[in-house]
Design a protein around this motif. Structure first.
Motif, mmCIF file in Angstrom:
data_model
loop_
_atom_site.group_PDB
_atom_site.id
_atom_site.type_symbol
_atom_site.label_atom_id
_atom_site.label_comp_id
_atom_site.label_asym_id
_atom_site.label_seq_id
_atom_site.Cartn_x
_atom_site.Cartn_y
_atom_site.Cartn_z
ATOM 1 N N PHE A 51 9.468 11.532 1.074
ATOM 2 C CA PHE A 51 10.004 10.267 0.578
ATOM 3 C C PHE A 51 11.390 9.966 1.145
ATOM 4 O O PHE A 51 11.795 8.798 1.183
ATOM 5 C CB PHE A 51 10.028 10.277 -0.942
ATOM 6 C CG PHE A 51 8.660 10.278 -1.550
ATOM 7 C CD1 PHE A 51 7.735 9.292 -1.229
ATOM 8 C CD2 PHE A 51 8.266 11.275 -2.432
ATOM 9 C CE1 PHE A 51 6.458 9.288 -1.771
ATOM 10 C CE2 PHE A 51 6.991 11.279 -2.984
ATOM 11 C CZ PHE A 51 6.085 10.290 -2.652
ATOM 12 N N SER A 52 12.103 10.993 1.596
ATOM 13 C CA SER A 52 13.390 10.748 2.250
ATOM 14 C C SER A 52 13.220 10.476 3.743
ATOM 15 O O SER A 52 14.132 9.968 4.389
ATOM 16 C CB SER A 52 14.331 11.935 2.037
ATOM 17 O OG SER A 52 13.785 13.115 2.602
ATOM 18 N N ASN A 53 12.045 10.828 4.276
ATOM 19 C CA ASN A 53 11.737 10.577 5.684
ATOM 20 C C ASN A 53 10.344 9.951 5.779
ATOM 21 O O ASN A 53 9.389 10.591 6.247
ATOM 22 C CB ASN A 53 11.784 11.873 6.491
ATOM 23 C CG ASN A 53 13.126 12.550 6.466
ATOM 24 O OD1 ASN A 53 13.990 12.275 7.293
ATOM 25 N ND2 ASN A 53 13.314 13.444 5.501
ATOM 26 N N PRO A 54 10.207 8.706 5.339
ATOM 27 C CA PRO A 54 8.867 8.096 5.257
ATOM 28 C C PRO A 54 8.158 7.995 6.606
ATOM 29 O O PRO A 54 6.928 7.982 6.649
ATOM 30 C CB PRO A 54 9.148 6.702 4.678
ATOM 31 C CG PRO A 54 10.600 6.459 4.933
ATOM 32 C CD PRO A 54 11.264 7.792 4.876
ATOM 33 N N MET A 55 8.907 7.964 7.695
ATOM 34 C CA MET A 55 8.266 7.869 9.010
ATOM 35 C C MET A 55 7.487 9.143 9.341
ATOM 36 O O MET A 55 6.637 9.142 10.226
ATOM 37 C CB MET A 55 9.317 7.604 10.088
ATOM 38 C CG MET A 55 9.978 6.250 9.972
ATOM 39 S SD MET A 55 8.773 4.881 10.084
ATOM 40 C CE MET A 55 8.259 5.037 11.784
ATOM 41 N N TRP A 56 7.783 10.221 8.624
ATOM 42 C CA TRP A 56 7.078 11.488 8.840
ATOM 43 C C TRP A 56 5.592 11.355 8.516
ATOM 44 O O TRP A 56 4.755 12.105 9.025
ATOM 45 C CB TRP A 56 7.723 12.568 7.973
ATOM 46 C CG TRP A 56 7.247 13.962 8.238
ATOM 47 C CD1 TRP A 56 7.351 14.670 9.407
ATOM 48 C CD2 TRP A 56 6.600 14.844 7.316
ATOM 49 N NE1 TRP A 56 6.820 15.936 9.279
ATOM 50 C CE2 TRP A 56 6.346 16.069 7.990
ATOM 51 C CE3 TRP A 56 6.212 14.735 5.979
ATOM 52 C CZ2 TRP A 56 5.727 17.153 7.389
ATOM 53 C CZ3 TRP A 56 5.596 15.815 5.375
ATOM 54 C CH2 TRP A 56 5.354 17.009 6.067
ATOM 55 N N MET A 57 5.243 10.394 7.653
ATOM 56 C CA MET A 57 3.853 10.206 7.249
ATOM 57 C C MET A 57 3.073 9.340 8.226
ATOM 58 O O MET A 57 1.860 9.195 8.089
ATOM 59 C CB MET A 57 3.800 9.578 5.848
ATOM 60 C CG MET A 57 4.336 10.461 4.745
ATOM 61 S SD MET A 57 4.225 9.698 3.110
ATOM 62 C CE MET A 57 5.651 8.596 3.156
ATOM 63 N N ILE A 58 3.759 8.766 9.213
ATOM 64 C CA ILE A 58 3.116 7.843 10.151
ATOM 65 C C ILE A 58 2.587 8.622 11.354
ATOM 66 O O ILE A 58 3.336 9.379 11.983
ATOM 67 C CB ILE A 58 4.114 6.764 10.626
ATOM 68 C CG1 ILE A 58 4.748 6.056 9.415
ATOM 69 C CG2 ILE A 58 3.408 5.757 11.524
ATOM 70 C CD1 ILE A 58 3.752 5.371 8.506
ATOM 71 N N PRO A 59 1.310 8.458 11.690
ATOM 72 C CA PRO A 59 0.772 9.158 12.879
ATOM 73 C C PRO A 59 1.400 8.649 14.170
ATOM 74 O O PRO A 59 1.943 7.537 14.230
ATOM 75 C CB PRO A 59 -0.724 8.824 12.828
ATOM 76 C CG PRO A 59 -0.984 8.314 11.449
ATOM 77 C CD PRO A 59 0.289 7.688 10.980
ATOM 78 N N PHE A 60 1.329 9.474 15.207
ATOM 79 C CA PHE A 60 1.787 9.106 16.552
ATOM 80 C C PHE A 60 3.238 8.631 16.539
ATOM 81 O O PHE A 60 3.583 7.605 17.122
ATOM 82 C CB PHE A 60 0.876 8.022 17.158
ATOM 83 C CG PHE A 60 -0.581 8.338 17.035
ATOM 84 C CD1 PHE A 60 -1.134 9.400 17.737
ATOM 85 C CD2 PHE A 60 -1.407 7.588 16.200
ATOM 86 C CE1 PHE A 60 -2.483 9.696 17.620
ATOM 87 C CE2 PHE A 60 -2.749 7.880 16.076
ATOM 88 C CZ PHE A 60 -3.297 8.945 16.787
ATOM 89 N N ASN A 61 4.074 9.422 15.861
ATOM 90 C CA ASN A 61 5.477 9.043 15.702
ATOM 91 C C ASN A 61 6.372 9.916 16.585
ATOM 92 O O ASN A 61 7.367 10.474 16.126
ATOM 93 C CB ASN A 61 5.882 9.174 14.226
ATOM 94 C CG ASN A 61 7.277 8.647 13.961
ATOM 95 O OD1 ASN A 61 7.776 7.805 14.701
ATOM 96 N ND2 ASN A 61 7.919 9.159 12.928
ATOM 97 N N GLY A 62 6.022 10.051 17.820
ATOM 98 C CA GLY A 62 6.858 10.782 18.763
ATOM 99 C C GLY A 62 7.072 12.237 18.415
ATOM 100 O O GLY A 62 8.136 12.796 18.688
ATOM 101 N N GLY A 63 6.101 12.868 17.789
ATOM 102 C CA GLY A 63 6.224 14.286 17.444
ATOM 103 C C GLY A 63 6.853 14.535 16.088
ATOM 104 O O GLY A 63 6.733 15.628 15.547
#
Length: 394
Positions: free
Chosen positions: A86-98
């Motif tokens: 929840f502090s790094n929501p982009m972590w849940m997005i696939p294909f996010n540059g590793g």
């Protein structure tokens, strides 16, 4: 209700049901339209039949990756893992540059492990001898036929896996090293496989126990066919028993191998965990023919609900204790280890004896259990061909 003809509604989301009707077991007609039913629903139909399955199909693939990262990165703390999410929501997005929780589903080594394992288990299903077992006739008149070679296949699988590792032909610890990629690949495979099954059940069914509910979401989630076969292999016997449950035996051995490789010893906690899981899985395959007459096989169609669950959820969640212990070798001490082992074995025996009692009762309703005649409910039901039957009939 008859134990072999429980209504489909029991598996539908968020529904409590009291039913008395002529049961159309697996026809295209939705069970909730049957005459004589009264029900209490927690949510409207569109939530229960569309949003509920979509929510589960969206979150469960994510959750098995969360469990993986929880064990590997967050020392087994789901709270820490969710806090990071929840502090790094982009972590849940696939294909996010590793910088994502989603590992590559196209890793070549992961696919080699998966496909070789699948091929080996499919081969054992076909070539290992076993007695013919005929399960309960469906309401459409189909009698599923299986080869009862589960125990033999289990022993062959475990011994082969250990022997290949011992002689250096394979490295069993690579299963642990690549498990994130394996689960990512299995997510991709299972989602596509369930789509194929939904189409197959609608247009190329193996038996008459098939049909569409009229809802594409439910067709994918629940499935469209009860007993699908592909090239002679029974799909649910493979996904449920020979892939999911077999991995529940192989996986913990691979994790124990990895812990020994890392530390030079096997923690007593890992030893107890692996022993209990192997005993439980052995019990399952000893009872596999009973499983062929259970709800999973007789009533749950081959869809996301059960096939994705056995292909992805079982390997990821059921063996997660041993997976966590690889990098967290906990020393219990002899008294606690033996206590956990004793009570674990006792619980497995109780589970086995409960199944044994149920099967004994079905063979002879007058057979005494623990010295007493079982209390039973006599119920009459009508199959789709108009035949009236008793629930105590063989």
């Amino acid at each position: 209700l008859p134990h072999r003809h429980t209504p489909r509604g029991q598996h539908r989301l968020f529904r409590f049901t009291v039913v008395q009707y002529e049961f159309d077991h697996m026809g295209a007609k939705d069970w909730s339209q049957c005459e004589g039913e009264t029900s209490r629903e927690l949510f409207p139909g569109w939530i229960r039949d569309i949003m509920g399955p979509l929510f589960l199909m969206f979150t469960t693939p994510m959750f098995i990756m969360i469990v993986y990262h929880t064990c590997v990165q967050f020392d087994g703390s789901l709270i820490d893992c969710f806090a990071y999410m929840f502090s790094n929501p982009m972590w849940m997005i696939p294909f996010n540059g590793g910088k994502t929780m989603w590992l590559s589903p196209l890793d070549p080594e992961a696919w080699r492990i998966i496909l070789s394992y699948m091929a080996f288990e499919l081969l054992l299903m076909r070539i290992v001898p076993g007695k013919e077992f005929r399960a309960t006739m469906s309401s459409k008149g189909h009698v599923p036929v299986y080869k009862a070679n589960g125990v033999q296949s289990l022993f062959i699988s475990v011994i082969t896996f250990i022997a290949l590792g011992y002689y250096g032909i394979i490295d069993p610890s690579r299963v642990y090293d690549k498990f994130g990629e394996i689960m990512a690949a299995m997510n991709l495979f299972a989602l596509g496989f369930c789509l194929i099954l939904a189409i197959k059940g609608r247009y190329f069914p193996s038996t008459a126990d098939c049909g569409s509910s009229g809802n594409l979401v439910i067709d994918y989630y629940w499935g469209t066919e009860l007993y699908p076969r592909i090239l002679g292999w029974d799909v649910k016997q493979f996904t449920n028993c020979r892939f999911g449950m077999m991995y529940w035996a192989i996986g913990p051995i691979a994790y124990a191998w990895k812990q020994y490789t890392l530390n030079g010893y096997l923690a007593d906690s890992m030893l107890v965990s692996v022993v209990l899981q192997l005993v439980y899985v052995t019990k399952f395959f000893w009872w596999e023919t009973g499983y062929f007459c259970s709800m999973d096989i007789q009533h749950d169609r081959a869809g996301y609900y059960i096939c994705w669950g056995c292909l992805c959820w079982v390997p990821s969640i059921y063996a997660s204790q041993a997976f966590y212990l690889v990098n967290h070798p906990l020393t219990l001490g002899r008294p606690l280890s033996l206590s956990i082992l004793f009570f674990g074995l006792l619980m497995i025996y109780i589970n086995y004896d409960s199944d044994r009692q149920r099967q004994a009762f079905r063979r002879n309703v007058k057979q005494k259990i623990w010295g007493k005649t079982p209390i039973k409910i006599d119920a009459e039901y009508t199959t789709t061909d108009g035949t009236k039957r008793q629930n105590t009939q063989p």
